[in-house]
Scaffold this motif. Structure first.
Motif, PDB file in Angstrom:
ATOM      1  N   ALA A 105      -0.884  -2.175  -8.186  1.00  0.00           N
ATOM      2  CA  ALA A 105      -1.025  -0.730  -7.981  1.00  0.00           C
ATOM      3  C   ALA A 105      -1.209   0.025  -9.290  1.00  0.00           C
ATOM      4  N   ASN A 212      -3.015   3.456  -9.224  1.00  0.00           N
ATOM      5  CA  ASN A 212      -3.422   3.857  -7.877  1.00  0.00           C
ATOM      6  C   ASN A 212      -2.358   4.807  -7.326  1.00  0.00           C
ATOM      7  N   LYS A 215      -2.098   5.032  -3.450  1.00  0.00           N
ATOM      8  CA  LYS A 215      -1.442   3.877  -2.845  1.00  0.00           C
ATOM      9  C   LYS A 215       0.060   3.932  -3.068  1.00  0.00           C
ATOM     10  N   ALA A 218       1.519   6.462  -0.785  1.00  0.00           N
ATOM     11  CA  ALA A 218       1.505   5.965   0.590  1.00  0.00           C
ATOM     12  C   ALA A 218       2.649   4.999   0.849  1.00  0.00           C
ATOM     13  N   THR A 219       3.184   4.409  -0.205  1.00  0.00           N
ATOM     14  CA  THR A 219       4.321   3.498  -0.059  1.00  0.00           C
ATOM     15  C   THR A 219       5.585   4.251   0.328  1.00  0.00           C
ATOM     16  N   SER A 223       5.494  10.070   3.345  1.00  0.00           N
ATOM     17  CA  SER A 223       4.413  10.620   2.521  1.00  0.00           C
ATOM     18  C   SER A 223       3.925  11.969   3.046  1.00  0.00           C
ATOM     19  N   ASP A 256      -1.014   7.988   5.222  1.00  0.00           N
ATOM     20  CA  ASP A 256      -1.081   6.792   4.377  1.00  0.00           C
ATOM     21  C   ASP A 256      -2.508   6.251   4.288  1.00  0.00           C
ATOM     22  N   SER A 260      -4.374   5.831   0.766  1.00  0.00           N
ATOM     23  CA  SER A 260      -4.667   4.453   0.367  1.00  0.00           C
ATOM     24  C   SER A 260      -6.150   4.162   0.233  1.00  0.00           C
ATOM     25  N   ASN A 261      -6.992   5.104   0.607  1.00  0.00           N
ATOM     26  CA  ASN A 261      -8.437   4.880   0.570  1.00  0.00           C
ATOM     27  C   ASN A 261      -9.000   5.378  -0.763  1.00  0.00           C
TER      28      ASN A 261
END
Length: 433
Positions: A105, A212, A215, A218-219, A223, A256, A260-261
């Motif tokens: 990440a 990232n 990302k 999103a973890t 979020s 997320d 994440s994209n």
């Protein structure tokens, strides 16, 4: 096409209002005009630039040694947001997040913060293919917890929230975020993951361009608490990289998926403005900040300490937007769209059980909308001035090794084409225009 140019070129703090279509056209026109002007410029007599030795934009500064600790470890209480609202540590533990995944990440690991026994084992594993068979600790989520507790994950700062004089995020301690998460790397002396993070001694100042951020956010287990910094929909229209915006009823999975994209939230960027636009911007370096004024993506801050305060009081704890002063700020800047964001964000926090906000520890000073206190709050000013001193002192990293003949030709081209505004000697100040 002009609308697309405006979205790409306009990096300022903007809200989508009913007049946004006109704003986009005007912004696109200004951007196109700048491009046309640049194309029309002619070469000038070679020079080394307009450099001066006196800073035309001086700012106050404090103690650089104290400022290093502020830069690396100060959170001003935002651990409340990241632990109790966004619930980042819970999300990491629920996902069984490992050190290998942290590096993937783009997170950086400070080798000097790891205790000798663990360090020896991990250094051996970093010389392998990092498979579970050859690097069991790097694939073990318990190791990740131990690294966070050791303050070895750069920018993710554990706090002794339960006052037991121990750091343990599994036993009630919280995790906050410091400046270094986006503005520090390592010297890569132990390990460097291609396209990801690295392991070594801290190198403050360079931008974390492989981080990232999306990302990582999103973890977090909630979020949705980051809603003001996400791409939303106002008056039926959404601005950003995603084809549609998120809303107050968007699920955790939908948020997320957006974060994440990389097509929507590119690697090495952070959406730093609570404007409901999907506008992540590149992480920037923070060395020699005495040379960098004005500050901010759009140059909206004349003082370094003011953009620092803004980062701590809004970016790292967006719940300040739901205070009376935060609401005033949003309505001042965005009118009906600001009211809509307040209403939707309030609903999200209620639905997800977030209470007792804001979390950041700051003095209520008034002056809503003023660069010094955009949401009427100011964190410890002396710490901001100490950080000023540290960031002024940080030197630029060594340049890349390049072909000397090409570099010489490039230098002469720069002296003929660019030095009406820029200096060959980058350690000199540029006169105000």
């Amino acid at each position: 096409m002009r609308a697309l140019q405006s979205i790409k070129c306009n990096r300022g703090f903007q809200f989508f209002l009913k007049f946004s279509a006109a704003a986009i056209v005007l912004s696109g026109f200004a951007c196109s005009s700048r491009q046309e002007t640049a194309q029309m410029q002619q070469s000038h007599a070679p020079s080394d630039g307009p450099g001066i030795t006196v800073n035309p934009h001086p700012h106050q500064s404090g103690n650089a040694e104290a400022g290093r600790d502020v830069y690396r470890f100060e959170t001003f209480g935002n651990e409340g947001f990241w632990t109790d609202a966004a619930r980042l540590p819970k999300g990491m533990m629920d996902a069984e997040f490992t050190p290998k995944q942290a590096l993937e990440a783009g997170l950086q690991i400070d080798i000097e913060a790891i205790d000798p026994a663990m360090r020896k084992t991990l250094e051996t594993e970093w010389k392998t293919d990092l498979s579970p068979q050859n690097a069991p600790m790097l694939n073990d989520p318990r190791t990740m917890v131990a690294l966070v507790n050791a303050n070895a994950i750069v920018g993710i700062v554990p706090k002794d929230s339960n006052n037991d004089k121990k750091l343990d995020i599994t036993a009630g301690d919280k995790v906050g975020i410091s400046c270094t998460i986006c503005h520090t790397i390592t010297d890569k002396s132990v390990y460097d993951m291609q396209g990801g993070g690295s392991v070594g001694r801290r190198v403050d100042g360079p931008a974390a361009l492989t981080l990232n951020v999306g990302k990582l956010m999103a973890t977090a287990a909630n979020s949705r608490a980051l809603y003001p910094n996400l791409q939303q929909t106002f008056l039926g229209v959404s601005i950003g990289r995603a084809p549609s915006g998120l809303g107050p009823n968007s699920t955790e999975a939908e948020v997320d998926a957006y974060l994440s994209n990389p097509a929507f939230y590119p690697i090495g960027t952070f959406d730093e403005t609570q404007d409901g636009n999907g506008n992540p911007v590149k992480n920037v370096p923070l060395f020699r900040q005495d040379l960098a004024a004005p500050y901010g993506t759009a140059g909206e801050f004349s003082k370094l300490e003011d953009i620092g305060n803004s980062s701590y009081t809004t970016n790292l704890d967006p719940t300040t937007l739901l205070t009376p002063e935060g609401r005033q700020f949003l309505e001042m800047k965005a009118g009906p769209a600001g009211k809509q964001m307040v209403s939707e964000y309030e609903k999200i926090l209620k639905d997800t059980g977030v209470t007792n906000y804001p979390f950041v520890k700051a003095e209520l000073v008034g002056g809503v909308g003023n660069p010094a206190s955009i949401v009427g709050r100011r964190v410890d000013n002396q710490k901001l001035l100490d950080m000023n001193a540290y960031l002024d002192r940080l030197q630029a990293p060594a340049g890349a090794q390049v072909n000397p003949e090409m570099a010489a030709r490039g230098r002469e081209n720069f002296r003929m084409s660019c030095t009406q505004c820029h200096n060959v000697d980058q350690s000199k100040f540029v006169p105000p225009t």
